[in-house]
Scaffold this active site. Structure first.
Site, PDB file in Angstrom:
ATOM      1  N   ALA A 175     -22.479 -13.494 -12.026  1.00  0.00           N
ATOM      2  CA  ALA A 175     -23.526 -12.623 -12.562  1.00  0.00           C
ATOM      3  C   ALA A 175     -24.466 -12.119 -11.481  1.00  0.00           C
ATOM      4  O   ALA A 175     -24.988 -10.997 -11.564  1.00  0.00           O
ATOM      5  CB  ALA A 175     -24.315 -13.370 -13.635  1.00  0.00           C
ATOM      6  N   ALA A 225     -15.311  -1.538  -4.237  1.00  0.00           N
ATOM      7  CA  ALA A 225     -14.854  -0.368  -4.999  1.00  0.00           C
ATOM      8  C   ALA A 225     -15.755  -0.117  -6.200  1.00  0.00           C
ATOM      9  O   ALA A 225     -16.076   1.030  -6.538  1.00  0.00           O
ATOM     10  CB  ALA A 225     -13.409  -0.560  -5.443  1.00  0.00           C
ATOM     11  N   LYS A 248     -14.091  -3.620   2.331  1.00  0.00           N
ATOM     12  CA  LYS A 248     -14.923  -2.416   2.283  1.00  0.00           C
ATOM     13  C   LYS A 248     -16.384  -2.674   2.645  1.00  0.00           C
ATOM     14  O   LYS A 248     -16.999  -1.868   3.353  1.00  0.00           O
ATOM     15  CB  LYS A 248     -14.812  -1.758   0.908  1.00  0.00           C
ATOM     16  CG  LYS A 248     -13.415  -1.213   0.633  1.00  0.00           C
ATOM     17  CD  LYS A 248     -13.315  -0.535  -0.711  1.00  0.00           C
ATOM     18  CE  LYS A 248     -11.895  -0.021  -0.935  1.00  0.00           C
ATOM     19  NZ  LYS A 248     -11.755   0.712  -2.208  1.00  0.00           N
ATOM     20  N   GLY A 303     -17.625  -5.536  -6.770  1.00  0.00           N
ATOM     21  CA  GLY A 303     -17.241  -5.537  -5.356  1.00  0.00           C
ATOM     22  C   GLY A 303     -17.391  -4.168  -4.725  1.00  0.00           C
ATOM     23  O   GLY A 303     -18.062  -3.271  -5.264  1.00  0.00           O
ATOM     24  N   ARG A 318     -23.859 -11.061  -8.548  1.00  0.00           N
ATOM     25  CA  ARG A 318     -23.359  -9.854  -7.879  1.00  0.00           C
ATOM     26  C   ARG A 318     -23.593  -8.623  -8.747  1.00  0.00           C
ATOM     27  O   ARG A 318     -23.895  -7.539  -8.235  1.00  0.00           O
ATOM     28  CB  ARG A 318     -21.876 -10.005  -7.545  1.00  0.00           C
ATOM     29  CG  ARG A 318     -21.573 -11.083  -6.529  1.00  0.00           C
ATOM     30  CD  ARG A 318     -20.156 -10.979  -6.007  1.00  0.00           C
ATOM     31  NE  ARG A 318     -19.993  -9.836  -5.123  1.00  0.00           N
ATOM     32  CZ  ARG A 318     -18.819  -9.462  -4.598  1.00  0.00           C
ATOM     33  NH1 ARG A 318     -17.716 -10.149  -4.884  1.00  0.00           N
ATOM     34  NH2 ARG A 318     -18.746  -8.413  -3.796  1.00  0.00           N
ATOM     35  N   SER A 370       0.812  -1.213   0.000  1.00  0.00           N
ATOM     36  CA  SER A 370       0.000   0.000   0.000  1.00  0.00           C
ATOM     37  C   SER A 370       0.849   1.268   0.000  1.00  0.00           C
ATOM     38  O   SER A 370       1.812   1.395   0.759  1.00  0.00           O
ATOM     39  CB  SER A 370      -0.924   0.008   1.216  1.00  0.00           C
ATOM     40  OG  SER A 370      -1.650   1.222   1.277  1.00  0.00           O
ATOM     41  N   GLU A 427     -24.600   8.881   3.574  1.00  0.00           N
ATOM     42  CA  GLU A 427     -25.524   8.477   2.513  1.00  0.00           C
ATOM     43  C   GLU A 427     -24.769   7.892   1.323  1.00  0.00           C
ATOM     44  O   GLU A 427     -25.212   6.913   0.711  1.00  0.00           O
ATOM     45  CB  GLU A 427     -26.360   9.678   2.062  1.00  0.00           C
ATOM     46  CG  GLU A 427     -27.317   9.388   0.918  1.00  0.00           C
ATOM     47  CD  GLU A 427     -28.376   8.336   1.245  1.00  0.00           C
ATOM     48  OE1 GLU A 427     -28.996   7.808   0.304  1.00  0.00           O
ATOM     49  OE2 GLU A 427     -28.575   8.044   2.442  1.00  0.00           O
ATOM     50  N   LEU A 445      -8.932   0.732 -11.697  1.00  0.00           N
ATOM     51  CA  LEU A 445      -8.902   1.247 -10.333  1.00  0.00           C
ATOM     52  C   LEU A 445      -7.633   0.850  -9.594  1.00  0.00           C
ATOM     53  O   LEU A 445      -7.277   1.482  -8.595  1.00  0.00           O
ATOM     54  CB  LEU A 445     -10.117   0.746  -9.541  1.00  0.00           C
ATOM     55  CG  LEU A 445     -11.502   1.109 -10.078  1.00  0.00           C
ATOM     56  CD1 LEU A 445     -12.560   0.766  -9.036  1.00  0.00           C
ATOM     57  CD2 LEU A 445     -11.594   2.566 -10.479  1.00  0.00           C
ATOM     58  N   ASP A 448     -14.086   6.747  -2.447  1.00  0.00           N
ATOM     59  CA  ASP A 448     -13.572   6.199  -3.710  1.00  0.00           C
ATOM     60  C   ASP A 448     -14.180   6.884  -4.925  1.00  0.00           C
ATOM     61  O   ASP A 448     -13.476   7.252  -5.868  1.00  0.00           O
ATOM     62  CB  ASP A 448     -13.859   4.699  -3.795  1.00  0.00           C
ATOM     63  CG  ASP A 448     -12.896   3.859  -2.980  1.00  0.00           C
ATOM     64  OD1 ASP A 448     -11.728   4.272  -2.835  1.00  0.00           O
ATOM     65  OD2 ASP A 448     -13.296   2.787  -2.494  1.00  0.00           O
TER      66      ASP A 448
END
Length: 295
Positions: free
Chosen positions: A170, A147, A82, A145, A172, A31, A94, A232, A118
């Site tokens: 599919a 992000a 996350k 997912g 998800r 990171s 929100e 990303l 993000d």
């Protein structure tokens, strides 16, 4: 947001020395967040103890509790935590609620408040640093997912024309489309039918394939003329997707380094009430990363 800033400052001052901050994820050794936040702290002359903490999904609850007990007042959260982080918050913004994704935590009393920066980081990088527009673009989002969920809402809020979501699982992708609730603008397609969808003006890779050294095997027919391709991820994890984008004739092939820096600046402002300037650390990290990951 002002309330969050005031409360986090009060909590930080109640601990001995500067409040502790961290980034949680697995893996986490790679990171760049500690380096980014150290640069922000120097720039604004703010004491900011920020460290990486390795935690799996099974370990996260205990690791976060131990961090709070040791004086932790703020944290970032990355893969694969996350959505787990969203479940652990006593309150949530929100933006984070819509995305069901939290990447920034602020300690409030005996619990955590969750934010998602993000999406704001992505839009700031594309429209600010890169000076590109997203409004009206036919957009393909690869992945569903944490992000992906955050950037999906941000892209729609920024005015993209329509959003197509594809995920290897599919169900998800369908769940994300249902959560967004805009059937006139948001669609899902099977991953195996990628070559039949026509050209997209913007393709965002939110999968973790690059981190696992997996190939996405995408057809070149996905790209419209002068399309923007955005991963990303950054560094080596983005190389495969960006190589495909360039070979397919993308107008712009971009990694997520700018998004990383901008979402970090959003988090830093939430914690400290001051927004750092991002260009210097972005340039430093761009020179530091191996290879050429931007056009």
């Amino acid at each position: 947001m002002q309330l969050i800033e005031e409360e986090s400052s009060e909590i930080a001052s109640s601990n001995r020395g500067p409040g502790r901050y961290a980034v949680f994820g697995q893996p986490i050794a790679h990171s760049l967040s500690p380096r980014i936040h150290a640069a922000f702290a120097r720039q604004l002359s703010i004491a900011h103890d920020y460290r990486p903490i390795e935690a799996s999904t099974e370990e996260f609850v205990g690791a976060l509790a131990a961090f709070a007990e040791s004086g932790g007042v703020g944290a970032n959260v990355t893969l694969p935590l996350k959505q787990h982080a969203a479940r652990l918050c006593l309150s949530i913004s929100e933006t984070a609620r819509r995305a069901d994704s939290v990447n920034t935590l602020v300690r409030r009393g005996e619990g955590w408040h969750g934010e998602s920066t993000d999406g704001a980081g992505l839009i700031r990088d594309i429209t600010g640093r890169q000076r590109l527009y997203v409004r009206g673009r036919r957009t393909l989002l690869l992945g569903a997912g944490g992000a992906a969920r955050a950037v999906a809402f941000a892209l729609l809020d920024a005015g993209i024309g329509e959003l197509t979501i594809a995920n290897r699982t599919a169900e998800r992708a369908d769940a994300l489309a249902d959560a967004i609730g805009q059937p006139e603008r948001v669609h899902t397609r099977y991953w195996t039918d990628l070559g039949q969808w026509g050209g997209f003006d913007l393709v965002v890779n939110a999968t973790s394939a690059g981190h696992a050294n997996m190939s996405l095997a995408l057809p070149t027919s996905l790209l419209a003329s002068r399309a923007i391709c955005y991963d990303l991820s950054y560094g080596k994890a983005s190389f495969g997707f960006l190589a495909w984008a360039r070979s397919a004739g993308a107008g712009h092939a971009l990694d997520g380094l700018g998004m990383l820096v901008e979402q970090a600046a959003e988090a830093f402002e939430i914690w400290h009430g001051k927004r750092p300037e991002t260009d210097a650390i972005y340039a430093e990290l761009r020179a530091y990363l191996p290879g050429d990951a931007e056009d």
